[in-house]
Design a protein around this motif. Structure first.
Motif: not given
Length: 320
Positions: A101-108
């Motif tokens: 989830a962190q990756l999906a939001v912070r690194h679109p």
């Protein structure tokens, strides 16, 4: 010459995080058996389940706290207060974070598309980190669901979170697959203070069996009707009786808020309730290691979530 006295260690570990980060799955994995319910729905843990994990001479009492999120209802406030209370009272805190989830939001720009739930999870994590900072509290960062990520992306997320300054250690794990969980257990064991064990070595949880039984049935309820039924349901064990033949008779009431929800739980010709009862009975028989006769009833109570006795049963503060 004096006899050598074995040194034992024992302490409390609070596992905190946003809803659906995988806290219950991690506790079950560390303990080695199911002590906390796991469903597709977030916010299913409503009270701190204390699982008991052993690592050599060390006993760790794992507090699986409810997810920390922005509360809206009385029950929400009680759950969040319980989560922070578990953290403040612990010898060690693990902040479990959904790395995907962190990756999906912070690194679109990556190939992982962020959902509304991902954005909410990141907001909740930011709120938790601010709460840790405000209390000058350190935690172990456990990045979960690493099996869903590429290593380069994982390192980028790890670096961003570690820069917040609230983490003293970082581990990458998959609570579902088991990767990295043994390393986390070893680290936690080293953090526990010296002292006698609080529970027998073969005990897996300290929640009363009535509550564990109710939680098992609530898990089956949400597994079966998670799409149709919102969080407006509770399960209470109303009778637990040891029978002469060694089996147990358990009666439980499923509380819902509306007649339509009752119809969903019952299902056509009672088939849904029958499935819930069968699956719950199987798990209860394993938990108790004896035959179980389970009887389920469904009752409509529009304001069950305002019933003070339910909060007391689950160790939650009604006036949070």
């Amino acid at each position: 010459m004096t006899d050598s006295v074995p040194h034992t260690r024992c302490g409390f570990v609070a596992i905190i995080g946003a809803p659906n980060a995988g806290k219950s799955t991690l506790v079950n994995r560390l303990v080695g058996t199911k002590v906390s319910i796991v469903t597709q729905k977030v916010q299913t843990t409503r009270f701190p389940v204390r699982g008991i994990a052993m690592d050599g001479d060390c006993q760790m009492v794992l507090v699986d706290t409810p997810g920390i999120f922005k509360p809206r209802r009385r029950l929400d406030r009680a759950m969040v207060a319980s989560a922070w209370g578990g953290a403040h009272d612990a010898d060690c805190i693990v902040l479990l974070i959904d790395a995907a989830a962190q990756l999906a939001v912070r690194h679109p720009g990556t190939d992982v598309k962020a959902t509304a739930a991902d954005h909410k999870a990141v907001e909740d994590v930011e709120m938790i980190i601010e709460g840790l900072k405000a209390n000058d509290t350190k935690a172990i960062l456990a990045l979960n669901k690493i099996d869903l990520m590429k290593r380069d992306n994982l390192l980028a997320v790890t670096d961003e979170l570690f820069k917040t300054g609230v983490f003293e250690d970082v581990l990458m794990i998959s609570a579902e697959k088991g990767s990295g969980v043994a390393d986390l257990k070893t680290l936690l064991g080293k953090r526990m203070p010296e002292g006698p064990w609080l529970y027998p070595e073969d005990q897996a949880a300290d929640a009363p069996v009535r509550i564990l039984a109710a939680e098992i049935t609530r898990e089956k309820l949400f597994l079966r009707v998670h799409e149709e039924l919102p969080y407006a349901a509770a399960v209470v064990t109303t009778e637990f009786k040891d029978l002469p033949d060694g089996s147990a008779r358990i009666e439980q009431t499923i509380f819902v808020e509306r007649d339509g929800q009752r119809a969903i739980v019952l299902g056509k010709s009672g088939q849904t309730l029958k499935w819930i009862g069968q699956k719950s009975r199987e798990d209860l028989a394993k938990l108790l290691d004896r035959p179980v006769h389970l009887f389920l009833h469904v009752q409509v109570s529009e304001k069950w979530s305002d019933d003070r006795s339910l909060y007391t049963q689950f160790g939650l503060e009604y006036d949070s």
